[in-house]
Scaffold this motif. Structure first.
Motif, PDB file in Angstrom:
ATOM      1  N   THR A  31     -48.454 -36.938  20.770  1.00 58.74           N
ATOM      2  CA  THR A  31     -48.340 -37.120  22.269  1.00 58.74           C
ATOM      3  C   THR A  31     -49.745 -37.154  22.722  1.00 58.74           C
ATOM      4  O   THR A  31     -50.794 -36.469  22.385  1.00 58.74           O
ATOM      5  N   VAL A  32     -50.068 -38.260  23.530  1.00 64.13           N
ATOM      6  CA  VAL A  32     -51.406 -38.557  24.023  1.00 64.13           C
ATOM      7  C   VAL A  32     -51.093 -39.378  24.978  1.00 64.13           C
ATOM      8  O   VAL A  32     -50.224 -40.147  25.310  1.00 64.13           O
ATOM      9  N   GLU A  45     -60.095 -46.386  30.419  1.00 65.13           N
ATOM     10  CA  GLU A  45     -60.708 -45.821  29.460  1.00 65.13           C
ATOM     11  C   GLU A  45     -61.112 -46.700  28.230  1.00 65.13           C
ATOM     12  O   GLU A  45     -60.572 -47.776  28.110  1.00 65.13           O
ATOM     13  N   TYR A  46     -61.931 -46.055  27.217  1.00 63.82           N
ATOM     14  CA  TYR A  46     -62.387 -46.686  26.153  1.00 63.82           C
ATOM     15  C   TYR A  46     -62.268 -45.684  24.954  1.00 63.82           C
ATOM     16  O   TYR A  46     -63.121 -44.826  25.014  1.00 63.82           O
ATOM     17  N   VAL A  47     -61.189 -45.853  24.423  1.00 61.79           N
ATOM     18  CA  VAL A  47     -60.801 -44.913  23.515  1.00 61.79           C
ATOM     19  C   VAL A  47     -60.835 -45.348  22.015  1.00 61.79           C
ATOM     20  O   VAL A  47     -60.346 -46.646  21.796  1.00 61.79           O
ATOM     21  N   LEU A  67     -59.859 -40.299  19.286  1.00 61.36           N
ATOM     22  CA  LEU A  67     -58.662 -39.862  18.725  1.00 61.36           C
ATOM     23  C   LEU A  67     -58.766 -39.943  17.193  1.00 61.36           C
ATOM     24  O   LEU A  67     -59.157 -41.258  16.475  1.00 61.36           O
ATOM     25  N   LEU A  68     -58.809 -38.879  16.312  1.00 62.32           N
ATOM     26  CA  LEU A  68     -58.762 -38.909  15.041  1.00 62.32           C
ATOM     27  C   LEU A  68     -57.346 -38.734  14.358  1.00 62.32           C
ATOM     28  O   LEU A  68     -56.631 -37.689  14.851  1.00 62.32           O
ATOM     29  N   LEU A  69     -56.974 -39.489  13.411  1.00 64.53           N
ATOM     30  CA  LEU A  69     -55.530 -39.662  12.890  1.00 64.53           C
ATOM     31  C   LEU A  69     -55.644 -39.029  11.318  1.00 64.53           C
ATOM     32  O   LEU A  69     -56.537 -39.449  10.793  1.00 64.53           O
ATOM     33  N   GLU A  70     -54.629 -38.033  11.066  1.00 61.19           N
ATOM     34  CA  GLU A  70     -54.472 -37.748   9.689  1.00 61.19           C
ATOM     35  C   GLU A  70     -53.025 -37.584   9.429  1.00 61.19           C
ATOM     36  O   GLU A  70     -52.208 -37.005  10.233  1.00 61.19           O
ATOM     37  N   ASP A  71     -52.515 -38.409   8.382  1.00 67.00           N
ATOM     38  CA  ASP A  71     -51.291 -38.389   8.020  1.00 67.00           C
ATOM     39  C   ASP A  71     -50.261 -38.552   9.203  1.00 67.00           C
ATOM     40  O   ASP A  71     -49.302 -37.791   9.510  1.00 67.00           O
ATOM     41  N   GLY A  72     -50.780 -39.535  10.162  1.00 68.38           N
ATOM     42  CA  GLY A  72     -49.622 -39.844  11.247  1.00 68.38           C
ATOM     43  C   GLY A  72     -49.759 -38.869  12.368  1.00 68.38           C
ATOM     44  O   GLY A  72     -49.180 -38.739  13.393  1.00 68.38           O
ATOM     45  N   SER A  93     -60.876 -35.801  21.768  1.00 67.01           N
ATOM     46  CA  SER A  93     -62.130 -35.288  22.623  1.00 67.01           C
ATOM     47  C   SER A  93     -63.049 -36.401  22.711  1.00 67.01           C
ATOM     48  O   SER A  93     -62.957 -37.555  22.223  1.00 67.01           O
ATOM     49  N   ALA A  94     -63.983 -36.008  23.691  1.00 69.29           N
ATOM     50  CA  ALA A  94     -65.081 -36.923  24.044  1.00 69.29           C
ATOM     51  C   ALA A  94     -65.762 -37.289  22.847  1.00 69.29           C
ATOM     52  O   ALA A  94     -66.087 -36.379  21.957  1.00 69.29           O
TER      53      ALA A  94
END
Ligand code: ADP
Ligand code: MG
Length: 280
Positions: free
Chosen positions: A27-28, A34-36, A213-218, A224-225
């Motif tokens: 969920t995001v 923005e520059y994400v 955004l940091l992803l781990e195992d989906g 955060s900033a």
């Protein structure tokens, strides 16, 4: 045109012995302008997430919304076209006989007048810093690697996306190609394009992205900033993400007893501390 993921999950080969849950309950919301950055180790689901965002994959469950329209619904091609994706090593997908034809490819089937197509191709090439008169009639394969990548990006910009997803765009570029590419992305963002940058390049992320955004195992394990995100040293290490150089120096200074704020990850934030160090 915000892009929202609502409890999105995606599995490859669902219901089979080969099922892979690549994205889990994400969920995001990404807002206009923005520059994400999206980071995480190989296999964490970054590319799958980008394809879901572009409507190229349909969620196994949950919804992906652009401007409150569910991408899984039919008749949304106009909206879907507002999200442009540049895949990893996009130059490998160049195949037309000339640069102009390659850039125009995405407009096939859009039923635009010929002069509109010509104007858009011209603009897209100028935007990526290529001279249409110089390279337009060349074979894309005759260009350098950095130039080929620019052609590939022009081929996405030609549809005028308002949101651009870049999947590891600097991988394999030389340092000059990398920094001019990052400048190009900055200028697109400055003129209103929303940017989602998937990258292993912590330095590029620290210097250019506003949010990480940091992803781990989906799953998204951190949102955060950017400057705050790089303070989560242990979590980043667990996810295979290295610290940007300025943050590494800041860490080093802290281990020798220097007091620095937790959010130093850019060169510009580090320099004042180095100057006071030099003065003492
Ligand atoms: P990343 O881009 O972060 O490296 P991916 O989204 O490519 O991650 O992959 C997420 C997971 O999905 C990995 O386990 C990967 O092996 C798997 N996967 C990716 N593409 C496919 C596919 N076409 N078929 C089956 N599994 C896939
Ligand atoms: Mg990938």
């Amino acid at each position: 045109m915000p892009l929202s993921f609502e409890s999105v999950s995606f599995s490859y080969a669902p219901g089979t012995a080969f099922e892979v849950a690549a994205v889990r309950e994400v969920t995001v919301r990404i807002d206009d302008g923005e520059y994400v950055a999206v980071m995480g180790r190989t296999g964490s689901g970054k590319s799958t997430l980008s394809m879901l965002g572009a409507g190229l994959l349909k969620p196994t469950s949950g919804r992906v919304l652009i401007d409150n329209h569910d991408l899984a619904e039919g008749r949304l091609s106009a909206i879907r076209r507002r999200v442009g994706v540049v895949f990893q090593y996009p130059e490998r997908q160049l195949f037309e006989s000339t640069v102009k034809r390659d850039v125009a490819f995405a407009l096939r089937g859009a039923h635009l007048p010929e002069d509109e197509v010509t104007a858009r191709v011209h603009n897209a090439l100028c935007t990526v810093g290529l001279d249409p008169d110089e390279v337009g009639d060349s074979s894309p394969l005759a260009l350098s690697g950095g130039q080929q990548r620019r052609v590939a990006i022009a081929g996405v910009l030609v549809t005028r996306p308002t949101l651009l997803i870049l999947d590891e765009p600097t991988a394999g570029l030389d340092p000059a190609g990398r920094s001019s590419f990052l400048e190009l992305v900055d200028s697109l963002n400055a003129t209103g394009t929303t940017v989602v940058l998937i990258s292993h390049d912590s330095e590029a992320v620290a210097e250019h992205a506003d949010r990480l955004l940091l992803l781990e195992d989906g799953q998204i394990v951190l949102d955060s900033a950017t400057a705050q995100a790089f303070g989560h040293v242990d979590l980043l290490r667990r996810c295979g993400v290295g610290l940007p150089p300025a943050a590494q120096v800041a860490q080093l200074l802290k281990t020798v007893g220097r007091k620095l704020p937790a959010d130093v990850c850019r060169y510009d934030d580090l320099f004042p501390h180095l100057l006071t160090l030099a003065e003492t």
